[in-house]
Scaffold this motif. Structure first.
Motif, mmCIF file in Angstrom:
data_model
loop_
_atom_site.group_PDB
_atom_site.id
_atom_site.type_symbol
_atom_site.label_atom_id
_atom_site.label_comp_id
_atom_site.label_asym_id
_atom_site.label_seq_id
_atom_site.Cartn_x
_atom_site.Cartn_y
_atom_site.Cartn_z
ATOM 1 N N ARG A 229 -45.845 -66.437 -43.683
ATOM 2 C CA ARG A 229 -45.797 -67.798 -43.153
ATOM 3 C C ARG A 229 -46.952 -68.041 -42.208
ATOM 4 O O ARG A 229 -47.336 -67.176 -41.444
ATOM 5 C CB ARG A 229 -44.466 -68.036 -42.439
ATOM 6 N N ARG A 246 -46.763 -73.137 -51.196
ATOM 7 C CA ARG A 246 -47.039 -71.715 -51.383
ATOM 8 C C ARG A 246 -48.436 -71.570 -51.978
ATOM 9 O O ARG A 246 -48.736 -72.131 -53.024
ATOM 10 C CB ARG A 246 -45.997 -71.074 -52.292
ATOM 11 N N GLY A 250 -49.592 -66.138 -51.871
ATOM 12 C CA GLY A 250 -48.221 -65.965 -51.425
ATOM 13 C C GLY A 250 -47.890 -66.462 -50.041
ATOM 14 O O GLY A 250 -46.737 -66.368 -49.614
ATOM 15 N N GLU A 252 -46.956 -69.180 -47.161
ATOM 16 C CA GLU A 252 -46.131 -70.387 -47.231
ATOM 17 C C GLU A 252 -46.308 -71.234 -45.987
ATOM 18 O O GLU A 252 -46.581 -70.716 -44.895
ATOM 19 C CB GLU A 252 -44.651 -69.999 -47.384
ATOM 20 N N VAL A 304 -40.193 -75.639 -53.330
ATOM 21 C CA VAL A 304 -41.497 -74.977 -53.215
ATOM 22 C C VAL A 304 -42.503 -75.652 -54.128
ATOM 23 O O VAL A 304 -42.246 -75.859 -55.316
ATOM 24 C CB VAL A 304 -41.390 -73.482 -53.554
ATOM 25 N N GLN A 306 -46.086 -74.873 -55.589
ATOM 26 C CA GLN A 306 -47.102 -73.831 -55.781
ATOM 27 C C GLN A 306 -48.462 -74.489 -55.986
ATOM 28 O O GLN A 306 -48.625 -75.341 -56.855
ATOM 29 C CB GLN A 306 -46.757 -72.969 -56.992
ATOM 30 N N LYS A 311 -54.835 -69.341 -49.087
ATOM 31 C CA LYS A 311 -54.501 -70.027 -47.841
ATOM 32 C C LYS A 311 -55.739 -70.298 -46.990
ATOM 33 O O LYS A 311 -55.765 -71.276 -46.235
ATOM 34 C CB LYS A 311 -53.472 -69.223 -47.042
#
Length: 537
Positions: A229, A246, A250, A252, A304, A306, A311
């Motif tokens: 996170r 997400r 991976g 979030e 979610v 995707q 990120k």
């Protein structure tokens, strides 16, 4: 380990009944090998064979060649690669040296399996290939590139000395296959070696390591951030998220459907496809929370979305382009400016997801950074696959010719060599186009030494238009814009030699008029000549 039947058996000596292990290549060829030989040649195989093996085994002298009684080890290499390695390991007559591409594949496998003897033998084959054919220089470049890809410093230096001795510039344009996997930093060091004319002496730097001059530079950011996170405050204080983003790696982050839908039609369509949860658990405390700082319980029930971006790209893109305008400036500081490579990839993502309003802000940031460091900006755009952006930035690089050929930058280590090489070619062609246009001007003024100064001048001196244009075109410090700007000073330079404009004779006034017209048209002609030069990416 696995077992198999009905194998396609490799040729001798890898089809013997006395073998106790079968190596199965990726193209489904079975090599019957002796574990004792592989264990002696490789610590990797020695450790692997020391572990308990599943399936049946047979004594080394058993007559059966049935693979079902031998452990089968699947390997990712092709048969030709494995055959090259095993022929070096086994005590059998050695074949002729393989092709350079096969030697490279075998070296990769030798490094993988920790095969010291094949490593030395294959490196010797690379060295022996340098004087082995008529295309000596091209072969040397290929060997050097292989050495750089595999970080073989001794072979890289050996090949580079051949290139320096026989003339690097005589090779022509290196192909994509030759420079594949080679960094711009490696290529910069090769050109420096050849430019310094080391001949057969060894350079004082290493090809496969960054130059010492870069030891104080900042690390280049990577795009492999760990999942989890987001807790770094990348977004601003907006409460009540209703969707969980997400990233491709991976990570979030809670966000808001309405904000994403208004920012991007592509994300709006993706949100329609996101399945709703039956019940959304509200945040236990309705006070404003950082949307990237909420507890797991507050967001665990969210649907979610995707998004196929890491990120490192996605968070700052949504931060800058979707959420920054929702917060009062006095509450939060402006987001930290991203690096050039992150910014280039953010622009690519903004185009992909059609976040059109973001591109204006991102391009403004890019232009500011690119003007101050155009070479690094070009390398970042090329690495990010932003070819149109790289071509625009390459024009800025022309204004800093010293940065193109002689200035080392840490960003060179992450950029591909082919992009850097093409920039050098682009610079050379642009400079040649400028000089060709100036030569046309000289042809229009065959009498390069113009008329004397005003009649009342005590000393007759001549002003050479040819010399002026020659000095402008050959200046290594002007840059493209500097050359163009210098041509606008034709008339002032002429009058400086003639005297004041009012003291010019009628003939000199006509010359001055011609030069004035030239000073107005020549910059345009030079700009058009530069635009005709294509940067191939």
């Amino acid at each position: 380990m696995s077992t198999t039947t009905n194998p396609t058996v490799a040729p001798s000596p890898f089809n013997q009944d006395s073998a106790d292990i079968v190596l199965r290549t990726s193209d489904h060829v079975h090599y019957h090998v002796h574990s004792v030989i592989l264990s002696q040649a490789s610590p990797f195989f020695r450790d692997m064979f020391s572990l308990p093996q599943p399936g049946k085994t047979v004594p080394s002298k058993a007559p059966s060649s049935d693979d079902s009684e031998k452990p089968v080890v699947d390997i990712s290499e092709l048969s030709a690669t494995l055959y090259t390695l095993l022929m070096i390991i086994y005590p059998v007559p050695k074949p002729l040296p393989a092709s350079l591409s096969l030697i490279e594949a075998a070296l990769v496998a030798a490094q993988k399996y920790d095969l010291e003897l094949p490593m030395q033998a294959l490196k010797n084959d690379l060295r022996a290939s340098l004087p082995a054919n008529n295309l000596l220089g091209r072969n040397s470049l290929h060997v050097w590139a292989i050495a750089c890809r595999l970080r073989l410093e001794d072979v890289a230096q050996f090949a580079a000395t051949y290139l320096a001795f026989f003339g690097f510039d005589e090779l022509g344009d290196p192909g994509d296959a030759e420079l594949r996997g080679v960094s711009a930093g490696d290529y910069f060091r090769l050109r420096r070696c050849c430019g310094d004319n080391f001949g057969f002496s060894r350079p004082t730097f290493k090809f496969v390591e960054p130059l010492k001059a870069a030891s104080g530079t900042k690390n280049i950011p990577t795009l492999d951030g760990a999942a989890g996170r987001a807790t770094d405050g990348a977004f601003y204080t907006v409460p009540y998220p209703d969707v969980l983003i997400r990233s491709s790696n991976g990570a979030e982050a809670p966000a808001h459907r309405c904000v994403l839908a208004m920012a991007s039609p592509v994300l709006r369509d993706k949100l329609v496809q996101v399945s709703e949860v039956s019940t959304v658990v509200p945040a236990p405390n309705p006070r404003p929370l950082s949307i990237f700082g909420q507890s797991q319980s507050a967001t665990s029930a969210l649907p979610v979305l995707q998004i196929d971006e890491p990120k490192d790209i996605l968070w700052p893109l949504l931060d800058i382009c979707c959420y920054h305008h929702l917060c009062r400036p006095e509450q939060h500081a402006a987001p930290k400016p991203p690096s050039l490579i992150i910014l280039a990839r953010m622009m690519a993502a903004a185009e992909k997801y059609e976040i059109t309003h973001a591109l204006t802000e991102l391009r403004a940031r890019w232009n500011t950074l690119a003007r101050s460091n155009p070479l690094n900006a070009y390398l970042a755009a090329a690495e990010a696959g932003q070819h149109a952006l790289a071509k625009d930035t390459a024009r800025l690089v022309l204004n800093q010719p010293s940065a193109i050929c002689t200035q080392y930058s840490a960003e060179l280590e992450n950029a591909p060599a082919q992009a850097y090489h093409r920039l050098l070619v682009y610079y050379t062609k642009c400079h040649a186009a400028i000089k060709a246009e100036l030569s046309l001007v000289k042809a229009q003024f065959p009498d390069g030494n113009l008329k004397p100064m005003a009649k009342e001048a005590k000393e007759e001196r001549r002003w050479s238009l040819h010399s002026f244009l020659h000095n402008v075109g050959d200046s290594a410090t002007n840059g493209a814009d500097g050359i163009v700007s210098a041509t606008r000073s034709l008339l002032p330079e002429y009058i400086k030699w003639r005297g004041t404009e009012t003291s010019l004779s009628s003939e000199a006034r006509q010359e001055a008029k011609n030069l004035q017209n030239l000073s107005q048209s020549l910059p345009i002609r030079l700009e058009n000549a530069i635009k005709k030069v294509e940067l191939k990416l």
